[in-house]
Design an enzyme around this catalytic site. Structure first.
Site, short mmCIF file in Angstrom:
data_model
loop_
_atom_site.label_atom_id
_atom_site.label_comp_id
_atom_site.label_asym_id
_atom_site.label_seq_id
_atom_site.Cartn_x
_atom_site.Cartn_y
_atom_site.Cartn_z
N ARG A 104 -11.23 23.63 -8.19
CA ARG A 104 -12.11 22.87 -7.29
C ARG A 104 -11.52 21.56 -6.79
NH1 ARG A 104 -15.05 25.60 -10.86
NH2 ARG A 104 -16.74 26.84 -9.97
N HIS A 129 -10.80 27.37 -4.93
CA HIS A 129 -9.76 28.38 -4.74
C HIS A 129 -9.31 28.53 -3.28
CE1 HIS A 129 -10.11 29.27 -8.89
NE2 HIS A 129 -11.12 30.10 -8.84
N HIS A 203 -5.72 34.92 -11.21
CA HIS A 203 -7.12 34.94 -11.63
C HIS A 203 -7.52 36.30 -12.21
CE1 HIS A 203 -11.36 33.78 -11.50
NE2 HIS A 203 -10.98 32.56 -11.13
N ASP A 277 -15.89 26.89 -18.68
CA ASP A 277 -15.28 26.93 -17.35
C ASP A 277 -14.60 25.57 -17.20
OD1 ASP A 277 -14.53 27.55 -14.80
OD2 ASP A 277 -16.56 27.99 -14.06
N GLU A 342 -6.30 30.56 -16.38
CA GLU A 342 -5.55 30.18 -15.18
C GLU A 342 -4.64 28.99 -15.49
OE1 GLU A 342 -8.84 29.87 -12.02
OE2 GLU A 342 -9.82 30.32 -13.90
C1 GLA Z 1 -12.91 30.02 -11.36
C2 GLA Z 1 -13.92 28.97 -11.49
C3 GLA Z 1 -15.23 29.56 -11.91
C4 GLA Z 1 -15.66 30.67 -10.99
C5 GLA Z 1 -14.56 31.68 -10.88
C6 GLA Z 1 -14.89 32.71 -9.85
O1 GLA Z 1 -12.47 30.44 -12.57
O2 GLA Z 1 -13.54 27.94 -12.35
O3 GLA Z 1 -16.21 28.56 -11.91
O4 GLA Z 1 -15.93 30.15 -9.72
O5 GLA Z 1 -13.36 31.06 -10.52
O6 GLA Z 1 -16.19 33.18 -9.96
#
Ligand code: GLA
Length: 378
Positions: A104, A129, A203, A277, A342
């Site tokens: 982000r 992304h 991803h 996350d 990631e």
């Molecule tokens: C990344 C983001 C998550 C989500 C996924 C896709 O990993 O960090 O919050 O948006 O992509 O769903």
């Protein structure tokens, strides 16, 4: 008679030599079409230790990855769809090469050399992304396909100046390779003609029990080589702080079952993300390929290690898999069915001077090396 048998022996020896020299094979095939008729191809790398991986030109994405379990049973362990068209409509980024900026950027805004850029905003108030039409939604070109001791495919994509709001013509390559070890190596590289920002990662969603298993990934045992992480706000943007994992649900320095703390609502951090996350600050030397994580599935015995030279690792516990995605083989994906790792620069890096820089200048080459290593435990 003598001559003939000598010839046969010679023939056998040659075959054995040829097969050990070609420990891994690369095959290029059609993978259907998008709804507008654009053809999609895939390249399958196969070694002689039971591992194979297919990468498609849409999003330079891992479509299938098959590895043996402790009994030698081979399963596909990544989530995805049966047809390329389904990927275009999907917000999950299954298997994709994500960019220009993986993760982000707050409000999709950043300033470089005194100029402020507005990126496509596609995730609440933020850009995620690379925007709505990031690298995952683009058709990459196949530059080379090789078989040999190491089989590989290199795909490239040229992102024009201004695409999704990013400055500079960016040339990106993704090289996937597989040798006789059960390791998938991915090398991302990028060059630009104007100062810009870059962060590219893979991803893939892992369910080591198999993408069509009747169990998810929350029983898996995770180790993260991270003493610190970057806490987030309610829109999943880092606050800028780098905090110790000590005494938090983010301490995976010792092998821990993911599900043990993924519902720990006493942690505001877990509440914000509906689970994990978060970006982990990986210990050790940045720029050196080092072990970041180890995931073990006690059921199948499959083990996945994640290695990279990047500074951070986003660990995402599949919180947005809500049972509405109909994946490969008509299998519904539900929350926590798979996890994503990631290796990357830190999220929102361009807006945090204390984070490793994401700036790429002309004459420099961006690079991110990722290794997914598979083995089994008894
Ligand atoms: C990344 C983001 C998550 C989500 C996924 C896709 O990993 O960090 O919050 O948006 O992509 O769903």
């Amino acid at each position: 008679m003598k001559l003939v048998s000598a010839g046969l022996v010679f023939g056998v020896a040659m075959t054995a030599m040829a097969s050990s020299a070609l420990a891994a094979d690369a095959q290029r095939t059609s993978f259907g079409k998008l709804n507008d008729g654009t053809p999609i191809e895939k390249v399958t790398l196969t070694n002689d230790h039971g591992m194979s991986v297919s990468i498609m030109t849409l999003g330079a994405a891992v479509h299938t990855l098959k590895v043996p379990d402790r009994k030698g049973h081979i399963d596909d362990v990544v989530l995805g769809y049966d047809t390329p068209a389904e990927y275009l409509a999907d917000p999950q980024y299954f298997g994709a090469s994500v960019g220009r900026f993986a993760n982000r950027i707050a409000k999709g805004k950043f300033t470089l050399d005194g100029k402020t850029y507005q990126l496509d905003v596609n995730d609440g108030p933020n850009s995620l992304h690379g925007g709505a039409d990031g690298f995952d939604k683009r058709v990459w070109k196949i530059d080379s396909v090789k078989s040999g001791p190491i089989a590989s495919v290199t795909m490239s994509y040229d992102s024009p100046d201004g695409q999704e709001g990013y400055p500079g013509d960016l040339h990106v390559t993704a090289t996937y390779s597989l040798g006789k070890e059960n390791t998938l190596k991915i090398v991302y590289k990028a060059t630009t003609d104007k100062p810009t920002i870059v962060n590219i990662s893979n991803h893939s969603y892992w369910n080591l029990s198999g993408a069509q298993a009747t169990v998810g990934a929350m029983h898996d045992i995770l180790t993260l080589n991270a003493s610190h992480f970057t806490p987030i706000d309610s829109t999943l943007i880092p606050t800028g702080k780098i905090e110790s994992v000590e005494g938090t649900p983010f301490d995976f320095r010792k092998p821990t079952r993911i599900g043990l703390r993924v519902r720990d609502g006493s942690s505001e951090q877990i509440r914000y993300a509906h689970g994990y996350d978060h970006n982990f600050v990986i210990d050790g030397q940045v720029g050196k390929v080092r072990q970041m994580a180890r995931l073990e599935d006690p059921k199948s015995g499959r083990v996945l290690e994640i290695w990279s030279d990047a500074p951070g690792l986003q660990f995402y516990s599949g919180n947005f898999l809500d049972g509405t995605m109909l994946g490969k083989g008509q299998h519904l994906y539900r929350e926590g069915d798979a996890v994503v790792f990631e290796p990357q620069l830190f999220p929102d890096a361009p807006n945090h001077p204390n984070f490793p820089s994401a700036t790429l200048n002309p004459g420099q080459t961006y690079s991110n090396t990722i290794e997914f290593k598979f083995s089994t435990e008894k």
